[in-house]
Design a protein around this motif. Structure first.
Motif, short mmCIF file in Angstrom:
data_model
loop_
_atom_site.label_atom_id
_atom_site.label_comp_id
_atom_site.label_asym_id
_atom_site.label_seq_id
_atom_site.Cartn_x
_atom_site.Cartn_y
_atom_site.Cartn_z
N TYR A 44 0.83 -1.20 0.00
CA TYR A 44 0.00 0.00 0.00
C TYR A 44 0.87 1.26 0.00
O TYR A 44 0.59 2.22 -0.72
CB TYR A 44 -0.92 -0.05 1.21
N VAL A 45 1.93 1.25 0.80
CA VAL A 45 2.85 2.40 0.83
C VAL A 45 3.50 2.59 -0.53
O VAL A 45 3.59 3.71 -1.04
CB VAL A 45 3.93 2.21 1.93
N THR A 46 3.94 1.49 -1.15
CA THR A 46 4.58 1.58 -2.45
C THR A 46 3.60 2.06 -3.51
O THR A 46 3.96 2.86 -4.38
CB THR A 46 5.16 0.21 -2.84
N LEU A 47 2.37 1.61 -3.45
CA LEU A 47 1.35 2.03 -4.41
C LEU A 47 1.06 3.52 -4.29
O LEU A 47 0.97 4.23 -5.30
CB LEU A 47 0.06 1.23 -4.19
N GLN A 48 0.93 4.02 -3.08
CA GLN A 48 0.57 5.42 -2.88
C GLN A 48 1.75 6.38 -3.02
O GLN A 48 1.57 7.51 -3.47
CB GLN A 48 -0.06 5.63 -1.50
N ASN A 49 2.95 5.96 -2.63
CA ASN A 49 4.06 6.90 -2.52
C ASN A 49 5.22 6.62 -3.46
O ASN A 49 6.16 7.41 -3.51
CB ASN A 49 4.59 6.92 -1.08
N GLY A 50 5.19 5.53 -4.17
CA GLY A 50 6.24 5.22 -5.11
C GLY A 50 7.26 4.25 -4.55
O GLY A 50 7.28 3.94 -3.36
N PRO A 51 8.13 3.76 -5.44
CA PRO A 51 9.07 2.70 -5.03
C PRO A 51 10.16 3.16 -4.06
O PRO A 51 10.63 2.37 -3.25
CB PRO A 51 9.68 2.23 -6.34
N TRP A 52 10.58 4.41 -4.11
CA TRP A 52 11.65 4.85 -3.21
C TRP A 52 11.18 4.89 -1.76
O TRP A 52 11.90 4.46 -0.85
CB TRP A 52 12.21 6.20 -3.63
N ILE A 53 9.98 5.41 -1.55
CA ILE A 53 9.42 5.42 -0.19
C ILE A 53 9.13 3.99 0.25
O ILE A 53 9.33 3.63 1.42
CB ILE A 53 8.15 6.30 -0.11
N GLY A 54 8.67 3.16 -0.69
CA GLY A 54 8.45 1.75 -0.39
C GLY A 54 9.73 1.06 0.06
O GLY A 54 9.72 0.24 0.98
N LEU A 55 10.84 1.37 -0.59
CA LEU A 55 12.12 0.80 -0.19
C LEU A 55 12.56 1.29 1.19
O LEU A 55 13.14 0.54 1.97
CB LEU A 55 13.20 1.12 -1.22
N LEU A 56 12.27 2.55 1.50
CA LEU A 56 12.58 3.06 2.84
C LEU A 56 11.78 2.34 3.91
O LEU A 56 12.30 1.99 4.97
CB LEU A 56 12.33 4.57 2.90
N VAL A 57 10.48 2.13 3.63
CA VAL A 57 9.63 1.42 4.60
C VAL A 57 10.07 -0.04 4.70
O VAL A 57 10.06 -0.62 5.79
CB VAL A 57 8.15 1.55 4.20
N LEU A 58 10.49 -0.65 3.58
CA LEU A 58 11.01 -2.02 3.62
C LEU A 58 12.26 -2.09 4.49
O LEU A 58 12.41 -3.01 5.30
CB LEU A 58 11.33 -2.50 2.21
N ALA A 59 13.17 -1.13 4.35
CA ALA A 59 14.37 -1.09 5.17
C ALA A 59 14.02 -0.91 6.65
O ALA A 59 14.65 -1.53 7.52
CB ALA A 59 15.29 0.03 4.71
#
Length: 84
Positions: A44-59
């Protein structure tokens, strides 16, 4: 702040609170539940905010749940080593 980031922050707070509570199984059942809940939130984070923010949340999630990631890496290395 959108809902996906708020859910990720709530997941992080819940993960830290759950880590403070003593457990007989070294917190593995809680880790499995956190992984099962965290994967859709990450999507959901990646869908709404893009892959870079998704990678930050994954980290962020990987830093909280570091032992399952370490054991997964060891398992993959063992599987690749035995295939050769």
């Amino acid at each position: 702040m959108n809902w996906s980031i708020a859910l990720a922050a709530l997941w992080g707070i819940a993960a830290n609170v759950l880590a403070m509570i003593p457990s007989k199984d070294n917190l593995w059942t809680r880790a499995y539940v956190l992984i099962a809940v965290g994967i859709p939130i990450l999507g959901y984070v990646t869908l709404q905010n893009g892959p870079w923010i998704g990678l930050l949340v994954l980290a962020m999630g990987m830093s909280v749940l570091r032992w399952p990631v370490i054991y997964l890496g060891r398992w993959i290395r063992r599987m690749l080593g035995s295939a050769q």
